[in-house]
Design a protein around this motif. Structure first.
Motif, PDB file in Angstrom:
ATOM      1  N   TYR A   5       0.902  -1.160   0.000  1.00  9.73           N
ATOM      2  CA  TYR A   5       0.000   0.000   0.000  1.00  9.73           C
ATOM      3  C   TYR A   5       0.935   1.202   0.000  1.00  9.73           C
ATOM      4  N   GLU A  13     -15.093  -8.973   2.105  1.00 11.80           N
ATOM      5  CA  GLU A  13     -15.537  -8.966   3.501  1.00 11.80           C
ATOM      6  C   GLU A  13     -16.794  -8.121   3.685  1.00 11.80           C
ATOM      7  N   GLN A  72      -9.866 -16.123  10.220  1.00 11.76           N
ATOM      8  CA  GLN A  72      -9.188 -16.057  11.519  1.00 11.76           C
ATOM      9  C   GLN A  72      -9.727 -17.144  12.417  1.00 11.76           C
ATOM     10  N   GLU A 115     -13.218 -13.975   4.931  1.00 14.99           N
ATOM     11  CA  GLU A 115     -13.772 -14.077   6.290  1.00 14.99           C
ATOM     12  C   GLU A 115     -15.286 -14.274   6.314  1.00 14.99           C
ATOM     13  N   ALA A 133      -2.473 -10.001   9.245  1.00 10.39           N
ATOM     14  CA  ALA A 133      -1.390 -10.827   8.678  1.00 10.39           C
ATOM     15  C   ALA A 133      -1.242 -10.622   7.167  1.00 10.39           C
ATOM     16  N   GLY A 134      -2.351 -10.204   6.500  1.00  8.13           N
ATOM     17  CA  GLY A 134      -2.272  -9.968   5.061  1.00  8.13           C
ATOM     18  C   GLY A 134      -3.230 -10.815   4.239  1.00  8.13           C
ATOM     19  N   LYS A 135      -4.247 -11.383   4.872  1.00 10.52           N
ATOM     20  CA  LYS A 135      -5.171 -12.280   4.154  1.00 10.52           C
ATOM     21  C   LYS A 135      -6.002 -11.508   3.124  1.00 10.52           C
ATOM     22  N   THR A 136      -6.620 -10.421   3.580  1.00 13.09           N
ATOM     23  CA  THR A 136      -7.442  -9.625   2.659  1.00 13.09           C
ATOM     24  C   THR A 136      -6.582  -9.070   1.524  1.00 13.09           C
ATOM     25  N   THR A 137      -5.396  -8.630   1.869  1.00 15.63           N
ATOM     26  CA  THR A 137      -4.489  -8.077   0.854  1.00 15.63           C
ATOM     27  C   THR A 137      -4.157  -9.143  -0.194  1.00 15.63           C
ATOM     28  N   VAL A 159       3.319  -5.138   2.252  1.00 13.67           N
ATOM     29  CA  VAL A 159       2.510  -5.956   3.160  1.00 13.67           C
ATOM     30  C   VAL A 159       2.678  -7.450   2.868  1.00 13.67           C
ATOM     31  N   ASN A 182      -5.205 -11.277  12.711  1.00 10.82           N
ATOM     32  CA  ASN A 182      -5.638  -9.975  12.266  1.00 10.82           C
ATOM     33  C   ASN A 182      -4.451  -9.175  11.714  1.00 10.82           C
TER      34      ASN A 182
HETATM   35  P1  ATP Z   1      -8.026  -8.706   8.913  1.00 12.24           P
HETATM   36  O1  ATP Z   1      -8.484  -9.936   9.535  1.00 12.24           O
HETATM   37  O2  ATP Z   1      -7.912  -7.566   9.866  1.00 12.24           O
HETATM   38  O3  ATP Z   1      -8.756  -8.337   7.652  1.00 12.24           O
HETATM   39  P2  ATP Z   1      -5.833  -9.474   7.227  1.00 12.24           P
HETATM   40  O4  ATP Z   1      -4.973 -10.640   7.512  1.00 12.24           O
HETATM   41  O5  ATP Z   1      -6.857  -9.617   6.174  1.00 12.24           O
HETATM   42  O6  ATP Z   1      -6.496  -8.996   8.560  1.00 12.24           O
HETATM   43  P3  ATP Z   1      -4.952  -7.194   5.746  1.00 12.24           P
HETATM   44  O7  ATP Z   1      -6.248  -6.476   5.819  1.00 12.24           O
HETATM   45  O8  ATP Z   1      -4.547  -7.797   4.476  1.00 12.24           O
HETATM   46  O9  ATP Z   1      -4.850  -8.285   6.886  1.00 12.24           O
HETATM   47  O10 ATP Z   1      -3.822  -6.180   6.220  1.00 12.24           O
HETATM   48  C1  ATP Z   1      -2.423  -6.476   6.168  1.00 12.24           C
HETATM   49  C2  ATP Z   1      -1.635  -5.235   6.580  1.00 12.24           C
HETATM   50  O11 ATP Z   1      -1.857  -4.208   5.607  1.00 12.24           O
HETATM   51  C3  ATP Z   1      -2.044  -4.652   7.926  1.00 12.24           C
HETATM   52  O12 ATP Z   1      -0.860  -4.239   8.572  1.00 12.24           O
HETATM   53  C4  ATP Z   1      -2.897  -3.475   7.554  1.00 12.24           C
HETATM   54  O13 ATP Z   1      -2.787  -2.468   8.524  1.00 12.24           O
HETATM   55  C5  ATP Z   1      -2.301  -3.016   6.237  1.00 12.24           C
HETATM   56  N1  ATP Z   1      -3.332  -2.399   5.363  1.00 12.24           N
HETATM   57  C6  ATP Z   1      -4.501  -2.956   4.988  1.00 12.24           C
HETATM   58  N2  ATP Z   1      -5.190  -2.119   4.174  1.00 12.24           N
HETATM   59  C7  ATP Z   1      -4.421  -1.005   4.021  1.00 12.24           C
HETATM   60  C8  ATP Z   1      -4.568   0.210   3.291  1.00 12.24           C
HETATM   61  N3  ATP Z   1      -5.637   0.443   2.536  1.00 12.24           N
HETATM   62  N4  ATP Z   1      -3.572   1.116   3.384  1.00 12.24           N
HETATM   63  C9  ATP Z   1      -2.471   0.864   4.135  1.00 12.24           C
HETATM   64  N5  ATP Z   1      -2.262  -0.267   4.837  1.00 12.24           N
HETATM   65  C10 ATP Z   1      -3.220  -1.190   4.792  1.00 12.24           C
END
Ligand code: ATP
Length: 237
Positions: free
Chosen positions: A15, A87, A195, A163, A42-46, A20, A40
């Motif tokens: 980002y 999500e 999660q 999720e 970890a980067g799953k959504t990314t 990430v 939470n």
């Molecule tokens: P969650 O269960 O909270 O959705 P996740 O495993 O899906 O967790 P992500 O949402 O992929 O995690 O986030 C991974 C990292 O990227 C986190 O450190 C988050 O703060 C950061 N992040 C997510 N979205 C953005 C964004 N739009 N801009 C900057 N950083 C972001």
């Protein structure tokens, strides 16, 4: 040998300046359910967004059903047969359940019987009882099911679910587990970000564990469940 559908090797995503994902790898084969698990943040959504072309990414390999996804716009990735349920469940709240399903309808794949509302109502019996209800009058869990059902109306070979159990009532979580099993039985592969490892363990063949944007483990769900030290380290459970 099962067919490799989604092939991710050394995926990196950022980002802005904040990286990430770091050389993340995972595979999804035809007809299997793989859980992408991690804490939470970890980067799953990314990971799911990067696969769907919603975030610029680089990778050694990022392909679906033999098509490279790198630099490909999201609508074309969907046409390769990859569905995505984010999500935040983007259903149309002014439309009824039946109308929401029609919005998702796309031609079927050769050799597969296409999804239609009748088949989907067998998968999600609770939706069938409220066909005429508008999205705005549904609970979060019901909206989540509708979002999955609408994506199936596009006849994907695989579906990315972000999720699906989050924030929904336990009874709906159980219905969701049954629906995912039924999707698998119908030949749809599922990559599930979760999660909630107990939910993921019920329905997944394999696990891909992600920690701070890196793949920590890929293997059978049974092996992951048996490794208490790894579970404690990566999920705190
Ligand atoms: P969650 O269960 O909270 O959705 P996740 O495993 O899906 O967790 P992500 O949402 O992929 O995690 O986030 C991974 C990292 O990227 C986190 O450190 C988050 O703060 C950061 N992040 C997510 N979205 C953005 C964004 N739009 N801009 C900057 N950083 C972001």
């Amino acid at each position: 040998m099962t067919t490799l559908l989604l092939d991710v090797a050394k995926l990196c995503a950022s980002y802005g300046r904040a990286q990430v994902l770091f050389d993340l790898s995972l595979q999804l084969h035809a007809g299997e359910v793989v859980a992408l698990v991690g804490r939470n943040g970890a980067g799953k959504t990314t990971t799911l967004k990067a696969i769907m072309g919603l975030l610029s990414a680089r990778a050694e390999r990022l392909s679906f059903a033999g098509h490279s996804l790198l630099g490909v716009p999201t609508y074309r990735i969907a046409r390769f047969g990859l569905g995505y349920v984010p999500e935040d469940r983007r259903i149309f709240t002014d439309l009824t359940i039946a109308e929401n399903l029609e919005v998702g309808r796309r031609a079927g794949r050769p050799g597969h019987s296409p999804w239609n509302p009748e088949r989907l109502f067998r998968l999600f019996p609770n939706l069938s009882e409220m066909k005429g209800r508008r999205g705005s009058q549904m609970s979060g869990g019901e909206q989540q099911m509708l979002s999955i059902a609408r994506t199936l109306m596009g006849n994907p070979d695989a579906i990315l679910l972000d999720e699906p159990s989050e924030g929904i009532a336990p009874v709906i979580v159980q219905m969701m587990a049954e629906a995912i099993r039924a999707m698998k039985a119908e030949g749809v592969a599922v990559l599930l970000s979760e999660q909630n490892w107990a939910f993921a363990a019920q329905i997944s063949d394999r696990a891909c564990v992600i920690e701070r944007g890196e793949t920590r483990f890929q293997g059978s769900m049974a092996d992951f469940m048996a490794d208490h030290a790894l579970r404690a380290e990566t999920l705190g459970v």
